[in-house]
Design a protein around this motif. Sequence first.
Motif, short mmCIF file in Angstrom:
data_model
loop_
_atom_site.label_atom_id
_atom_site.label_comp_id
_atom_site.label_asym_id
_atom_site.label_seq_id
_atom_site.Cartn_x
_atom_site.Cartn_y
_atom_site.Cartn_z
N ILE A 1 -3.23 -3.63 -4.96
CA ILE A 1 -2.53 -4.14 -3.77
C ILE A 1 -2.39 -5.66 -3.84
O ILE A 1 -1.33 -6.22 -3.54
CB ILE A 1 -3.28 -3.72 -2.49
CG1 ILE A 1 -3.19 -2.19 -2.32
CG2 ILE A 1 -2.71 -4.41 -1.26
CD1 ILE A 1 -4.18 -1.61 -1.34
N ARG B 1 -7.85 0.17 -6.13
CA ARG B 1 -6.66 0.15 -5.26
C ARG B 1 -6.46 -1.26 -4.70
O ARG B 1 -5.34 -1.76 -4.60
CB ARG B 1 -6.82 1.14 -4.12
CG ARG B 1 -6.58 2.59 -4.54
CD ARG B 1 -6.76 3.53 -3.36
NE ARG B 1 -6.82 4.91 -3.76
CZ ARG B 1 -5.78 5.77 -3.65
NH1 ARG B 1 -4.64 5.35 -3.18
NH2 ARG B 1 -5.93 7.02 -4.00
N ARG B 2 -7.58 -1.86 -4.31
CA ARG B 2 -7.47 -3.22 -3.76
C ARG B 2 -6.88 -4.18 -4.78
O ARG B 2 -6.06 -5.03 -4.45
CB ARG B 2 -8.86 -3.74 -3.36
CG ARG B 2 -9.33 -3.14 -2.06
CD ARG B 2 -10.75 -3.51 -1.75
NE ARG B 2 -11.25 -2.50 -0.82
CZ ARG B 2 -12.07 -2.75 0.18
NH1 ARG B 2 -12.51 -3.97 0.36
NH2 ARG B 2 -12.45 -1.78 0.98
N ILE C 1 -9.16 3.21 0.30
CA ILE C 1 -8.81 2.06 -0.53
C ILE C 1 -10.06 1.51 -1.22
O ILE C 1 -10.86 0.80 -0.62
CB ILE C 1 -8.13 0.95 0.30
CG1 ILE C 1 -6.90 1.55 1.03
CG2 ILE C 1 -7.69 -0.21 -0.58
CD1 ILE C 1 -6.21 0.58 1.95
N ASP C 2 -10.21 1.88 -2.48
CA ASP C 2 -11.38 1.42 -3.22
C ASP C 2 -11.04 0.15 -4.02
O ASP C 2 -9.97 -0.42 -3.88
CB ASP C 2 -11.88 2.52 -4.16
CG ASP C 2 -10.76 3.01 -5.07
OD1 ASP C 2 -9.73 2.32 -5.16
OD2 ASP C 2 -10.91 4.09 -5.66
N PRO D 1 -7.04 4.15 5.53
CA PRO D 1 -7.50 2.94 4.83
C PRO D 1 -8.84 3.15 4.13
O PRO D 1 -9.17 2.41 3.21
CB PRO D 1 -7.63 1.92 5.96
CG PRO D 1 -6.79 2.44 7.07
CD PRO D 1 -6.82 3.93 6.95
N LEU E 1 -8.42 -5.91 5.48
CA LEU E 1 -9.00 -4.59 5.75
C LEU E 1 -10.15 -4.70 6.75
O LEU E 1 -10.32 -3.86 7.63
CB LEU E 1 -9.47 -3.95 4.45
CG LEU E 1 -8.32 -3.46 3.56
CD1 LEU E 1 -8.82 -3.05 2.19
CD2 LEU E 1 -7.57 -2.30 4.21
N MET F 1 0.84 -1.20 0.00
CA MET F 1 0.00 0.00 0.00
C MET F 1 0.87 1.24 0.00
O MET F 1 2.01 1.22 0.46
CB MET F 1 -0.86 0.03 1.28
CG MET F 1 -1.82 -1.12 1.38
SD MET F 1 -2.67 -1.05 2.97
CE MET F 1 -3.59 -2.56 2.92
N GLU G 1 -2.46 5.37 1.78
CA GLU G 1 -3.43 4.29 2.00
C GLU G 1 -3.31 3.71 3.40
O GLU G 1 -4.30 3.39 4.05
CB GLU G 1 -3.23 3.17 0.97
CG GLU G 1 -3.76 3.52 -0.41
CD GLU G 1 -3.26 2.57 -1.49
OE1 GLU G 1 -3.79 2.61 -2.59
OE2 GLU G 1 -2.31 1.79 -1.21
N ARG G 2 -2.06 3.58 3.88
CA ARG G 2 -1.85 3.01 5.21
C ARG G 2 -2.41 3.93 6.29
O ARG G 2 -2.92 3.48 7.30
CB ARG G 2 -0.36 2.79 5.46
CG ARG G 2 0.22 1.71 4.58
CD ARG G 2 1.63 1.39 5.01
NE ARG G 2 2.44 1.02 3.84
CZ ARG G 2 3.73 0.73 3.90
NH1 ARG G 2 4.37 0.82 5.05
NH2 ARG G 2 4.40 0.40 2.82
#
Lengths: 445, 302
Positions: free
Chosen positions: A399, A395-396, A391-392, A388, A414, A380, A384-385
């Motif tokens: 990752i 993004r997921r 994180i859509d 959180p 998550l 991430m 993002e970290r």
Amino acid sequence: MAFDNLTEKLNSVFKKLSGKGKVNESDVKEAMRMVKLALLEADVNFKVVKNFISSATEKAIGVQVLESLTPAQQVIKIVKEELTELMGSEAYKPVISPKSPSVYMLMGLQGAGKTTTCAKIASYFSKQNKNTLLVACDIYRPAAIEQLKVVGSKVGADVFSLGVSDPVKIAVEAVDYARNKDIDIVILDTAGRLHIDEGLMEELQRIRDAVNPTELYLTLDAMTGQDAVNVAKSFDEQIGIDATILTKLDGDARGGAALSIRAVVGKPIVFCGMGEKLDDLDLFYPDRMASRILGMGDVLTLIDKAQEAFDEKQAIELEKKIRSQTFNLNDFLDQFQQMKKMGPMDQLLGMLPGVDNKALKGLNVDDRKMAQTEAIIKSMTMLEREKPSIIDYSRRKRIAAGSGTTLTQVNALLKQFEQMQKMMKQFTNPKQMKKFKGLSSKLGL
Amino acid sequence: MSFFAKLKNGLTKTKKEFSEKINSVFSAFVKVDEELFEELEEILIMSDVGFETTEYILDELRDKVKKSRIEEPDEIKNVLIDIISEILIQNSENVQLNTKPSVIIVVGVNGVGKTTSIGKIASYYKSLGKNVLLAAADTFRAAAAEQLQIWAERVDCDIVRHNEGADPSAVVFDAISAAKNRGSDLVICDTAGRLHNKKNLMNELEKIVRTVNRELPDADKEILLVLDATTGQNAITQAKLFDESTGLTGLVLTKLDGTAKGGVIIGLANSQKLPVRFVGVGEQIDDLQPFNPEEFAKALFE
């Protein structure tokens, strides 16, 4: 199953006791019968068991117990005290010679784990910034010297060997070598031998007389049966032992031999081998062992390990973050890495009170999964970290690809984090904390 | 020296302690009473027979004493020998290793003497005229493969080994291919010592067994658990758990020359119903021999 380990057995005894309001004489006797059975199944020496039971029963059937408000707790306390007394009350630490090097001679039956333990002790001393010389005095078993060289190099200890020659000469030259090279610790790895083998026992005497070791350690397999007492007695009488090292305590045969040797030979246990890795060696804390046997959890060891691994500053910062509810995925990663320093999860869980060993048997904590979690967080971005929530889906997907995991795994992590945040909110809420306090006072014995 | 003589020799101490104790008990008592049974209980438990098996033996003994109206402590001794022999004899049928190649997989916890036993087992089968190949599938312990290599040289048989840390199943796979190519009669696989409560390591063992079954589905196979005779009641859990994950066919008991007791055998025969195939009674290459329950029971009490 009749061969459940001691902790499980005693737990079931005390569950019975705890279920009743008061304990009478026949209850105590029944409990002690179970304790006896459990101790015998744990390979505690028959005579030791007999003495233990009669002295514990005598104490338990006293007025104190019967008039006490919580008789179950009293019985547990008495049995635990007796066990602790039997095993000695304090941890034993290796004696360091005022004049370097300190020399330790390891001896024992074949297959007790001497060679591996030598390397583990070197690793123990290297944590105290002492350097160690391992000495290959086992000239009999094929490839024993080779094995010592390999494990020695793994822990960064020098290995002294003269190949197949007189073990006495090897020991003497090794100690001279260590003296000249300013080495702090010398560990003699002797060949495994039977306590009834006169020739080989004499060899040990000669090594002992030639180098006059600081301490003599008997290495004993924790799985040894009733014979443990005979072995320890013979080594003590013929060579003299200062302390015992108990190996393979990470198996499910803990307890028995430790109790017997302490009771019969009167020598302390200095180290216990707890695993396959070369730093899996712990000092032996009798009181903790007694707690563990009684299923009260090895809380003290856990605390020690935690102290070793956790940085106090970090801990204070963490507390602040939890209180201010700004705990993010970066902190989560930090926690993770610190936990990893403490050792394998299943070992840690086993030390916690209230964690049933039976339940742990099925549960197999996979350290690889922890590595996956780490990989996911590391894939991430910093933003993002910290947040959180941003994180859509796309993004997921990124990752997951970046960490070599699947979308489901990222989602699961998550979600887990979200739940953790919720839990932390509860902890910081004073009303909720009251509930926990009530619970902890119930648990206190 | 014949096997029987050797076993007796190796067991002199065992025999002496065991039967001397029993004899002294018998001579100290003039009649059969509860006190005698209590003494017997102590002797059996101190010999690692285990609480359950001891109870079983004593119940049987009480039964027989009642039925046959035995009153002399001396006679009880023979009844006791009978009961123990019966337990030992009940699992004595043997696995045949006739296919070419056939396979023996040797498993056990750390330090029981697997590698040494394999050297001795290899020597035994070689003396029967079999062409033996060793698979060094203990890739974990430092210098384990070297140790097996030395045994291979002593016995003069082939060995397949990889580097430390290699996948043990791959070693076994290669060994089986080599055995097929070279026409070996018997592949003996060494495996790393592992505590039976370590799930991951037991899974690794299952994988080795799967590899053998896949590569040689029709071959005769023997899976031997090596037990250290000084081990106490944990031996039973060991046998149980190793059996669950590998399907044991037999046991090898090592270091019987050292321990003063042999009781773990009786406890094991009673609870696990696994036959003892070999007994280790010394350090020499031919100090491991097939187990003969009858001779063993006799040797204990003679």
